[in-house]
Design a protein around this motif. Structure first.
Motif, PDB file in Angstrom:
ATOM      1  N   ARG A  20       6.607 -18.674  33.774  1.00  0.00           N
ATOM      2  CA  ARG A  20       7.606 -18.315  34.784  1.00  0.00           C
ATOM      3  C   ARG A  20       8.420 -19.502  35.273  1.00  0.00           C
ATOM      4  O   ARG A  20       9.392 -19.331  36.009  1.00  0.00           O
ATOM      5  N   LEU A  21       8.016 -20.693  34.897  1.00  0.00           N
ATOM      6  CA  LEU A  21       8.726 -21.898  35.329  1.00  0.00           C
ATOM      7  C   LEU A  21       9.510 -22.476  34.156  1.00  0.00           C
ATOM      8  O   LEU A  21       8.936 -23.142  33.287  1.00  0.00           O
ATOM      9  N   PRO A  22      10.799 -22.248  34.101  1.00  0.00           N
ATOM     10  CA  PRO A  22      11.583 -22.765  32.968  1.00  0.00           C
ATOM     11  C   PRO A  22      11.632 -24.286  32.924  1.00  0.00           C
ATOM     12  O   PRO A  22      11.995 -24.867  31.897  1.00  0.00           O
ATOM     13  N   GLU A  23      11.255 -24.938  34.026  1.00  0.00           N
ATOM     14  CA  GLU A  23      11.263 -26.399  34.043  1.00  0.00           C
ATOM     15  C   GLU A  23      10.167 -26.996  33.160  1.00  0.00           C
ATOM     16  O   GLU A  23      10.237 -28.175  32.796  1.00  0.00           O
ATOM     17  N   ILE A  24       9.155 -26.194  32.824  1.00  0.00           N
ATOM     18  CA  ILE A  24       7.999 -26.701  32.088  1.00  0.00           C
ATOM     19  C   ILE A  24       7.982 -26.168  30.656  1.00  0.00           C
ATOM     20  O   ILE A  24       8.226 -24.981  30.425  1.00  0.00           O
ATOM     21  N   LEU A  60       1.341 -27.550  38.033  1.00  0.00           N
ATOM     22  CA  LEU A  60       2.730 -27.114  38.097  1.00  0.00           C
ATOM     23  C   LEU A  60       3.523 -27.942  39.095  1.00  0.00           C
ATOM     24  O   LEU A  60       4.702 -28.233  38.886  1.00  0.00           O
ATOM     25  N   HIS A  61       2.890 -28.327  40.196  1.00  0.00           N
ATOM     26  CA  HIS A  61       3.564 -29.130  41.224  1.00  0.00           C
ATOM     27  C   HIS A  61       3.974 -30.491  40.672  1.00  0.00           C
ATOM     28  O   HIS A  61       4.930 -31.102  41.166  1.00  0.00           O
ATOM     29  N   VAL A  62       3.241 -30.974  39.690  1.00  0.00           N
ATOM     30  CA  VAL A  62       3.501 -32.295  39.115  1.00  0.00           C
ATOM     31  C   VAL A  62       4.511 -32.206  37.973  1.00  0.00           C
ATOM     32  O   VAL A  62       5.463 -32.997  37.892  1.00  0.00           O
ATOM     33  N   ALA A  63       4.340 -31.241  37.069  1.00  0.00           N
ATOM     34  CA  ALA A  63       5.155 -31.174  35.860  1.00  0.00           C
ATOM     35  C   ALA A  63       6.551 -30.605  36.086  1.00  0.00           C
ATOM     36  O   ALA A  63       7.526 -31.077  35.489  1.00  0.00           O
ATOM     37  N   ALA A  64       6.672 -29.602  36.954  1.00  0.00           N
ATOM     38  CA  ALA A  64       7.962 -28.918  37.108  1.00  0.00           C
ATOM     39  C   ALA A  64       9.088 -29.817  37.612  1.00  0.00           C
ATOM     40  O   ALA A  64      10.203 -29.753  37.079  1.00  0.00           O
ATOM     41  N   PRO A  65       8.880 -30.644  38.638  1.00  0.00           N
ATOM     42  CA  PRO A  65       9.996 -31.463  39.112  1.00  0.00           C
ATOM     43  C   PRO A  65      10.553 -32.421  38.060  1.00  0.00           C
ATOM     44  O   PRO A  65      11.714 -32.833  38.144  1.00  0.00           O
ATOM     45  N   MET A  66       9.738 -32.787  37.081  1.00  0.00           N
ATOM     46  CA  MET A  66      10.172 -33.727  36.048  1.00  0.00           C
ATOM     47  C   MET A  66      10.688 -33.034  34.791  1.00  0.00           C
ATOM     48  O   MET A  66      11.072 -33.703  33.831  1.00  0.00           O
ATOM     49  N   HIS A  67      10.654 -31.694  34.766  1.00  0.00           N
ATOM     50  CA  HIS A  67      10.997 -30.933  33.558  1.00  0.00           C
ATOM     51  C   HIS A  67      10.161 -31.451  32.386  1.00  0.00           C
ATOM     52  O   HIS A  67      10.671 -31.728  31.294  1.00  0.00           O
ATOM     53  N   ALA A  68       8.868 -31.565  32.637  1.00  0.00           N
ATOM     54  CA  ALA A  68       7.972 -32.230  31.695  1.00  0.00           C
ATOM     55  C   ALA A  68       7.387 -31.279  30.659  1.00  0.00           C
ATOM     56  O   ALA A  68       7.388 -30.051  30.815  1.00  0.00           O
ATOM     57  N   LEU A  69       6.847 -31.881  29.602  1.00  0.00           N
ATOM     58  CA  LEU A  69       5.987 -31.167  28.677  1.00  0.00           C
ATOM     59  C   LEU A  69       4.593 -31.207  29.282  1.00  0.00           C
ATOM     60  O   LEU A  69       4.056 -32.279  29.566  1.00  0.00           O
ATOM     61  N   LEU A  70       3.985 -30.043  29.498  1.00  0.00           N
ATOM     62  CA  LEU A  70       2.647 -29.964  30.077  1.00  0.00           C
ATOM     63  C   LEU A  70       1.640 -29.779  28.954  1.00  0.00           C
ATOM     64  O   LEU A  70       1.608 -28.746  28.290  1.00  0.00           O
ATOM     65  N   VAL A  71       0.819 -30.801  28.750  1.00  0.00           N
ATOM     66  CA  VAL A  71      -0.130 -30.817  27.637  1.00  0.00           C
ATOM     67  C   VAL A  71      -1.522 -30.479  28.148  1.00  0.00           C
ATOM     68  O   VAL A  71      -2.039 -31.131  29.056  1.00  0.00           O
ATOM     69  N   ALA A  72      -2.151 -29.466  27.549  1.00  0.00           N
ATOM     70  CA  ALA A  72      -3.488 -29.045  27.946  1.00  0.00           C
ATOM     71  C   ALA A  72      -4.212 -28.485  26.731  1.00  0.00           C
ATOM     72  O   ALA A  72      -3.591 -28.137  25.716  1.00  0.00           O
ATOM     73  N   SER A  73      -5.532 -28.420  26.848  1.00  0.00           N
ATOM     74  CA  SER A  73      -6.297 -27.816  25.751  1.00  0.00           C
ATOM     75  C   SER A  73      -6.053 -26.320  25.699  1.00  0.00           C
ATOM     76  O   SER A  73      -6.236 -25.690  24.660  1.00  0.00           O
ATOM     77  N   GLY A  74      -5.628 -25.758  26.802  1.00  0.00           N
ATOM     78  CA  GLY A  74      -5.344 -24.332  26.898  1.00  0.00           C
ATOM     79  C   GLY A  74      -5.311 -23.925  28.355  1.00  0.00           C
ATOM     80  O   GLY A  74      -5.237 -24.760  29.262  1.00  0.00           O
ATOM     81  N   ALA A  75      -5.368 -22.625  28.611  1.00  0.00           N
ATOM     82  CA  ALA A  75      -5.384 -22.102  29.971  1.00  0.00           C
ATOM     83  C   ALA A  75      -5.731 -20.630  29.902  1.00  0.00           C
ATOM     84  O   ALA A  75      -5.501 -19.967  28.885  1.00  0.00           O
ATOM     85  N   GLN A  76      -6.297 -20.118  30.993  1.00  0.00           N
ATOM     86  CA  GLN A  76      -6.562 -18.690  31.003  1.00  0.00           C
ATOM     87  C   GLN A  76      -5.250 -17.915  31.037  1.00  0.00           C
ATOM     88  O   GLN A  76      -4.192 -18.452  31.385  1.00  0.00           O
ATOM     89  N   LYS A  77      -5.315 -16.644  30.650  1.00  0.00           N
ATOM     90  CA  LYS A  77      -4.113 -15.834  30.446  1.00  0.00           C
ATOM     91  C   LYS A  77      -3.206 -15.822  31.664  1.00  0.00           C
ATOM     92  O   LYS A  77      -1.984 -16.009  31.550  1.00  0.00           O
ATOM     93  N   ARG A  78      -3.769 -15.623  32.845  1.00  0.00           N
ATOM     94  CA  ARG A  78      -2.935 -15.556  34.049  1.00  0.00           C
ATOM     95  C   ARG A  78      -2.297 -16.896  34.380  1.00  0.00           C
ATOM     96  O   ARG A  78      -1.222 -16.962  34.964  1.00  0.00           O
ATOM     97  N   MET A  79      -2.962 -17.976  33.991  1.00  0.00           N
ATOM     98  CA  MET A  79      -2.366 -19.292  34.195  1.00  0.00           C
ATOM     99  C   MET A  79      -1.195 -19.489  33.237  1.00  0.00           C
ATOM    100  O   MET A  79      -0.148 -20.038  33.616  1.00  0.00           O
ATOM    101  N   ASN A  80      -1.338 -19.045  32.004  1.00  0.00           N
ATOM    102  CA  ASN A  80      -0.235 -19.146  31.049  1.00  0.00           C
ATOM    103  C   ASN A  80       0.985 -18.360  31.526  1.00  0.00           C
ATOM    104  O   ASN A  80       2.129 -18.767  31.287  1.00  0.00           O
ATOM    105  N   ILE A  81       0.742 -17.237  32.186  1.00  0.00           N
ATOM    106  CA  ILE A  81       1.857 -16.455  32.731  1.00  0.00           C
ATOM    107  C   ILE A  81       2.597 -17.264  33.788  1.00  0.00           C
ATOM    108  O   ILE A  81       3.833 -17.275  33.842  1.00  0.00           O
TER     109      ILE A  81
END
Length: 349
Positions: A149-153, A124-145
């Motif tokens: 919460r970050l509209p920048e991502i 999140l520290h990397v993607a949010a400042p750039m308003h980036a698309l964050l690409v991942a295979s997935g994430a656990q439920k609490r991580m997705n939450i």
């Protein structure tokens, strides 16, 4: 008669002693002087157009967002695909002391990037400042939450069925999810379609970079990120880049070239418990990446000490020198090693 003459003389003297009437004033008229054009200040020229994440000159900046891809870095994942085309690569440590990359793309479109793994809080520290698309295979439920919460991502998840992510047959799961960035860019929504604003600052030419001008000579930088991550970098004057190794072995790409960086940045920040548990209750770390801390910048075969600053998760990273002036990198790719303050270490020779 004598009295009258005296009175007249006195009155005449009194009249002569009065202040004279002020002379009429002439209004001031301002006329623009003719100035020799050769003596005027030269107009400030517009700077060249550059890629925002590399500082490399370009005719036109691509009108697309940055894509931050979570890439695996274990023996089973090597050699990875697409890292050589990233503008910026961050290396961080996740649970079980394992290193992972966050590869950021904007200027180039590699054919394939991977293996792609699951998202972590540090991303999140990397993607949010750039308003980036964050690409991942997935994430656990609490991580997705947390991501939500970050509209920048904008989240692009294989588990959620996002286009542009799929498994290849030549590797085993979970090391076989790969990303097609050309397809993923088409998924950018209206709030995440603009080019990124550059966090890092670049000199116009390599020989104007801060480390080149003010730094000390260095040939090798060995880093101990964790018990499972010991990257090393060696300066190669022929290519004007830092060449990467994993321990004593050269770090190669799937295309058969050694991974290289124009700039290398080491950042010290405290690793903290993210409160997201992994298998067996293992701690999933995050970085206390707020405030300021020590940094080292390597460019052009030289290193210079620096300070990093960051106001919050969605705020940009700043690199400044001892006088508080921005550190200028050489135009090109940058790798950022995120050290765990007090536990990670490095040597320069």
């Amino acid at each position: 008669m004598a009295l009258a003459g005296t009175l007249v003389a006195t009155l005449g003297l009194a009249a002569c002693s009065k202040d004279p009437e002020p002379a009429p004033t002439t209004p001031t008229v301002t006329v623009d002087a003719s100035v020799d054009p050769s003596k005027t200040d030269a107009p400030t020229p517009e700077g060249p157009i550059v890629y925002p994440l590399t500082g490399i000159k370009v005719d036109e900046v691509p009108q697309r967002p940055a894509i931050a891809v979570k890439v695996e870095n274990t023996a089973a994942a090597r050699p990875q695909s697409g890292l050589e085309d990233a503008d910026i690569v961050w290396e961080t440590v996740v649970e079980f002391e394992v290193p992972r990359f966050i590869a950021v793309y904007h200027s180039k479109t590699p054919e394939s990037v991977g293996p792609v793994r699951s998202a972590r809080p540090v991303d999140l520290h990397v993607a949010a400042p750039m308003h980036a698309l964050l690409v991942a295979s997935g994430a656990q439920k609490r991580m997705n939450i947390r991501i939500g919460r970050l509209p920048e991502i904008q989240s692009i998840s294989h588990d959620a069925g996002a286009a542009g992510l799929g498994r290849i047959s030549t590797r085993r799961a979970p090391h076989n999810v790969y990303a097609d960035l050309a397809t993923i860019w088409k998924s950018a929504d209206a709030n995440h379609s603009a080019p990124p604003s550059g966090e890092l600052k670049f000199a116009l030419e390599a020989d104007e970079a801060t480390a080149v001008v003010d730094g000390k000579g260095a040939k090798n930088i060995a880093i101990s990120l964790s018990s499972a991550a010991r990257p090393a970098w060696a300066w190669d004057a022929g290519s004007s880049t830092w060449l990467r190794s994993e321990g004593s072995a050269k770090a190669m790409t799937a295309a058969g070239t050694q991974l290289a960086a124009t700039n290398l940045v080491l950042i010290e920040s405290e690793q903290v418990d993210s409160k997201l548990d992994a298998q067996g209750g293992a701690m999933v770390p995050d970085q206390k990446f707020k405030g300021k801390g020590k940094a080292l910048v390597a460019t052009g075969g030289k290193v210079v000490e620096a300070t990093w600053k960051k106001a919050g998760v969605s705020d940009p990273l700043e690199l400044v020198d001892a006088d508080g002036e921005p550190i200028l990198l050489a135009p090109g790719t940058t790798w950022i090693e995120m050290l765990n303050k007090g536990k990670s270490s490095y040597t320069v020779d």
